[in-house]
Design a protein around this motif. Structure first.
Motif, PDB file in Angstrom:
ATOM      1  N   PRO A  95       0.817  -1.222   0.000  1.00 36.80           N
ATOM      2  CA  PRO A  95       0.000   0.000   0.000  1.00 36.80           C
ATOM      3  C   PRO A  95       0.853   1.276   0.000  1.00 36.80           C
ATOM      4  CG  PRO A  95      -0.378  -1.274   2.009  1.00 36.80           C
ATOM      5  CD  PRO A  95       0.549  -2.060   1.152  1.00 36.80           C
ATOM      6  N   LEU A  96       2.007   1.223   0.642  1.00 37.33           N
ATOM      7  CA  LEU A  96       2.890   2.396   0.649  1.00 37.33           C
ATOM      8  C   LEU A  96       3.444   2.662  -0.743  1.00 37.33           C
ATOM      9  CD1 LEU A  96       4.821   1.707   3.991  1.00 37.33           C
ATOM     10  CD2 LEU A  96       2.931   3.305   3.619  1.00 37.33           C
ATOM     11  N   GLU A  97       3.709   1.596  -1.487  1.00 39.61           N
ATOM     12  CA  GLU A  97       4.186   1.746  -2.859  1.00 39.61           C
ATOM     13  C   GLU A  97       3.057   2.266  -3.760  1.00 39.61           C
ATOM     14  OE1 GLU A  97       6.773  -0.775  -6.114  1.00 39.61           O
ATOM     15  OE2 GLU A  97       5.278  -1.868  -4.933  1.00 39.61           O
ATOM     16  N   ARG A  98       1.840   1.732  -3.578  1.00 50.90           N
ATOM     17  CA  ARG A  98       0.692   2.203  -4.374  1.00 50.90           C
ATOM     18  C   ARG A  98       0.435   3.694  -4.156  1.00 50.90           C
ATOM     19  NH1 ARG A  98      -1.702  -2.761  -3.003  1.00 50.90           N
ATOM     20  NH2 ARG A  98      -2.812  -1.798  -1.275  1.00 50.90           N
ATOM     21  N   GLN A  99       0.639   4.140  -2.919  1.00 51.25           N
ATOM     22  CA  GLN A  99       0.440   5.557  -2.591  1.00 51.25           C
ATOM     23  C   GLN A  99       1.645   6.407  -2.974  1.00 51.25           C
ATOM     24  OE1 GLN A  99      -0.359   5.464   1.600  1.00 51.25           O
ATOM     25  NE2 GLN A  99      -2.345   4.490   1.348  1.00 51.25           N
ATOM     26  N   LYS A 100       2.654   5.759  -3.555  1.00 49.78           N
ATOM     27  CA  LYS A 100       3.887   6.418  -3.997  1.00 49.78           C
ATOM     28  C   LYS A 100       4.648   7.073  -2.841  1.00 49.78           C
ATOM     29  CE  LYS A 100       2.244   7.119  -8.719  1.00 49.78           C
ATOM     30  NZ  LYS A 100       2.323   5.756  -9.047  1.00 49.78           N
ATOM     31  N   LEU A 101       4.588   6.432  -1.677  1.00 48.27           N
ATOM     32  CA  LEU A 101       5.320   6.901  -0.503  1.00 48.27           C
ATOM     33  C   LEU A 101       6.691   6.242  -0.411  1.00 48.27           C
ATOM     34  CD1 LEU A 101       2.362   6.805   2.047  1.00 48.27           C
ATOM     35  CD2 LEU A 101       3.235   8.775   0.760  1.00 48.27           C
ATOM     36  N   VAL A 102       6.794   5.050  -0.992  1.00 45.71           N
ATOM     37  CA  VAL A 102       8.069   4.350  -1.077  1.00 45.71           C
ATOM     38  C   VAL A 102       8.277   3.908  -2.513  1.00 45.71           C
ATOM     39  CG1 VAL A 102       7.978   3.530   1.318  1.00 45.71           C
ATOM     40  CG2 VAL A 102       7.183   2.042  -0.521  1.00 45.71           C
ATOM     41  N   SER A 103       9.535   3.730  -2.855  1.00 47.78           N
ATOM     42  CA  SER A 103       9.911   3.245  -4.172  1.00 47.78           C
ATOM     43  C   SER A 103      10.631   1.918  -3.991  1.00 47.78           C
ATOM     44  CB  SER A 103      10.828   4.274  -4.838  1.00 47.78           C
ATOM     45  OG  SER A 103      11.416   3.743  -5.984  1.00 47.78           O
ATOM     46  N   ILE A 104      10.245   0.925  -4.784  1.00 46.05           N
ATOM     47  CA  ILE A 104      10.905  -0.375  -4.735  1.00 46.05           C
ATOM     48  C   ILE A 104      11.535  -0.608  -6.099  1.00 46.05           C
ATOM     49  CG2 ILE A 104      10.614  -2.850  -4.374  1.00 46.05           C
ATOM     50  CD1 ILE A 104       8.168  -2.186  -2.650  1.00 46.05           C
ATOM     51  N   THR A 105      12.862  -0.742  -6.091  1.00 53.22           N
ATOM     52  CA  THR A 105      13.588  -0.921  -7.352  1.00 53.22           C
ATOM     53  C   THR A 105      14.445  -2.176  -7.274  1.00 53.22           C
ATOM     54  OG1 THR A 105      15.383   0.483  -6.539  1.00 53.22           O
ATOM     55  CG2 THR A 105      13.675   1.560  -7.856  1.00 53.22           C
ATOM     56  N   THR A 106      14.798  -2.679  -8.428  1.00 54.61           N
ATOM     57  CA  THR A 106      15.661  -3.851  -8.519  1.00 54.61           C
ATOM     58  C   THR A 106      17.097  -3.391  -8.684  1.00 54.61           C
ATOM     59  OG1 THR A 106      13.861  -5.015  -9.609  1.00 54.61           O
ATOM     60  CG2 THR A 106      16.021  -6.008  -9.770  1.00 54.61           C
ATOM     61  N   GLY A 107      18.004  -4.051  -7.979  1.00 56.06           N
ATOM     62  CA  GLY A 107      19.423  -3.710  -8.082  1.00 56.06           C
ATOM     63  C   GLY A 107      20.067  -4.409  -9.260  1.00 56.06           C
ATOM     64  N   GLU A 108      21.383  -4.287  -9.353  1.00 61.42           N
ATOM     65  CA  GLU A 108      22.126  -4.957 -10.421  1.00 61.42           C
ATOM     66  C   GLU A 108      21.893  -6.459 -10.360  1.00 61.42           C
ATOM     67  OE1 GLU A 108      26.230  -3.876 -10.622  1.00 61.42           O
ATOM     68  OE2 GLU A 108      25.760  -1.742 -10.465  1.00 61.42           O
ATOM     69  N   ASP A 109      21.916  -6.989  -9.146  1.00 61.32           N
ATOM     70  CA  ASP A 109      21.542  -8.385  -8.935  1.00 61.32           C
ATOM     71  C   ASP A 109      20.014  -8.385  -8.860  1.00 61.32           C
ATOM     72  OD1 ASP A 109      20.870 -10.864  -7.991  1.00 61.32           O
ATOM     73  OD2 ASP A 109      22.308 -10.871  -6.341  1.00 61.32           O
ATOM     74  N   ARG A 110      19.359  -8.886  -9.867  1.00 65.10           N
ATOM     75  CA  ARG A 110      17.905  -8.765 -10.003  1.00 65.10           C
ATOM     76  C   ARG A 110      17.142  -9.429  -8.858  1.00 65.10           C
ATOM     77  NH1 ARG A 110      16.573  -5.883 -13.530  1.00 65.10           N
ATOM     78  NH2 ARG A 110      14.847  -6.475 -14.839  1.00 65.10           N
ATOM     79  N   ARG A 111      17.842 -10.214  -8.054  1.00 62.05           N
ATOM     80  CA  ARG A 111      17.177 -10.837  -6.909  1.00 62.05           C
ATOM     81  C   ARG A 111      17.013  -9.858  -5.751  1.00 62.05           C
ATOM     82  NH1 ARG A 111      21.258 -15.616  -6.241  1.00 62.05           N
ATOM     83  NH2 ARG A 111      22.550 -13.844  -6.750  1.00 62.05           N
ATOM     84  N   ARG A 112      17.792  -8.802  -5.777  1.00 56.72           N
ATOM     85  CA  ARG A 112      17.731  -7.818  -4.683  1.00 56.72           C
ATOM     86  C   ARG A 112      16.808  -6.673  -5.056  1.00 56.72           C
ATOM     87  NH1 ARG A 112      22.911  -6.760  -1.216  1.00 56.72           N
ATOM     88  NH2 ARG A 112      23.271  -8.893  -0.592  1.00 56.72           N
ATOM     89  N   ARG A 113      15.934  -6.347  -4.105  1.00 53.13           N
ATOM     90  CA  ARG A 113      15.057  -5.193  -4.302  1.00 53.13           C
ATOM     91  C   ARG A 113      15.365  -4.174  -3.216  1.00 53.13           C
ATOM     92  NH1 ARG A 113       9.112  -6.918  -4.836  1.00 53.13           N
ATOM     93  NH2 ARG A 113       9.563  -7.774  -2.805  1.00 53.13           N
ATOM     94  N   TYR A 114      15.444  -2.924  -3.634  1.00 53.11           N
ATOM     95  CA  TYR A 114      15.762  -1.833  -2.720  1.00 53.11           C
ATOM     96  C   TYR A 114      14.533  -0.975  -2.496  1.00 53.11           C
ATOM     97  CZ  TYR A 114      20.632  -3.075  -3.251  1.00 53.11           C
ATOM     98  OH  TYR A 114      21.823  -3.755  -3.220  1.00 53.11           O
ATOM     99  N   ILE A 115      14.363  -0.576  -1.246  1.00 48.46           N
ATOM    100  CA  ILE A 115      13.244   0.280  -0.875  1.00 48.46           C
ATOM    101  C   ILE A 115      13.803   1.614  -0.431  1.00 48.46           C
ATOM    102  CG2 ILE A 115      11.243   0.524   0.637  1.00 48.46           C
ATOM    103  CD1 ILE A 115      12.513  -2.729   0.823  1.00 48.46           C
TER     104      ILE A 115
END
Length: 163
Positions: A95-115
């Motif tokens: 819900p925080l991502e839907r509200q654009k309060l946090v961003s979740i991105t993939t790192g160089e290693d596609r298994r890692r996601r950064y918030i």
């Protein structure tokens, strides 16, 4: 017929009384888990009420606070910081991502996601902090500053023991 102890707990809880039934141990009054959960439900409701004007829940604010302090972190690291299960954290982030309060991105290693906190998340957090302080003040005025500090120390020690 002997009634199992857990039935006594349910009867006690359903009667909204912490008085033991005759001949029984007062398990409900002595149960650390039950009493922590009851206190947590009450305190969470208090914080939810205070945070309602900005549309945040008491469970969401610590995520935003942690991201404001930690910066861009992996989901694993954020779950360690918050002492949360990764699956629960992932669900709570949606819900925080839907509200654009946090961003979740993939790192160089596609298994890692950064918030990370977005500018909108930073703005909302700034608006929420005075409301959070109101909730803090209500708790503090109810139990007193010394007892609040002692409670926080005890809870911290309890977490260290269990981990």
């Amino acid at each position: 017929m002997t009634i199992p102890n857990y039935v006594h707990i349910l009867v006690i809880m359903n009667n909204h009384s912490m008085e033991p039934l005759s001949g029984t141990v007062n398990y409900a009054a002595e149960c650390t888990c039950l009493n922590l959960r009851k206190a947590t439900r009450y305190i969470t409701g208090l914080y939810d009420e205070c945070l309602r004007p900005v549309g945040l829940r008491a469970t969401q604010l610590p995520v935003l606070m942690a991201l404001a302090q930690a910066g861009s972190v992996t989901i694993s690291r954020l779950s360690e910081i918050l002492l949360m299960d990764r699956t629960t954290l992932t669900r709570d982030l949606k819900p925080l991502e839907r509200q654009k309060l946090v961003s979740i991105t993939t790192g160089e290693d596609r298994r890692r996601r950064y918030i990370s906190l977005t500018p909108a998340g930073e703005d909302l957090l700034a608006s929420a902090l005075p409301l959070w302080e109101q909730a803090q003040s209500r708790v503090r005025s109810c139990i007193g500053e010394d007892r609040e500090k002692a409670l926080l120390v005890q809870l911290s020690e309890l977490v260290k023991l269990v981990r």
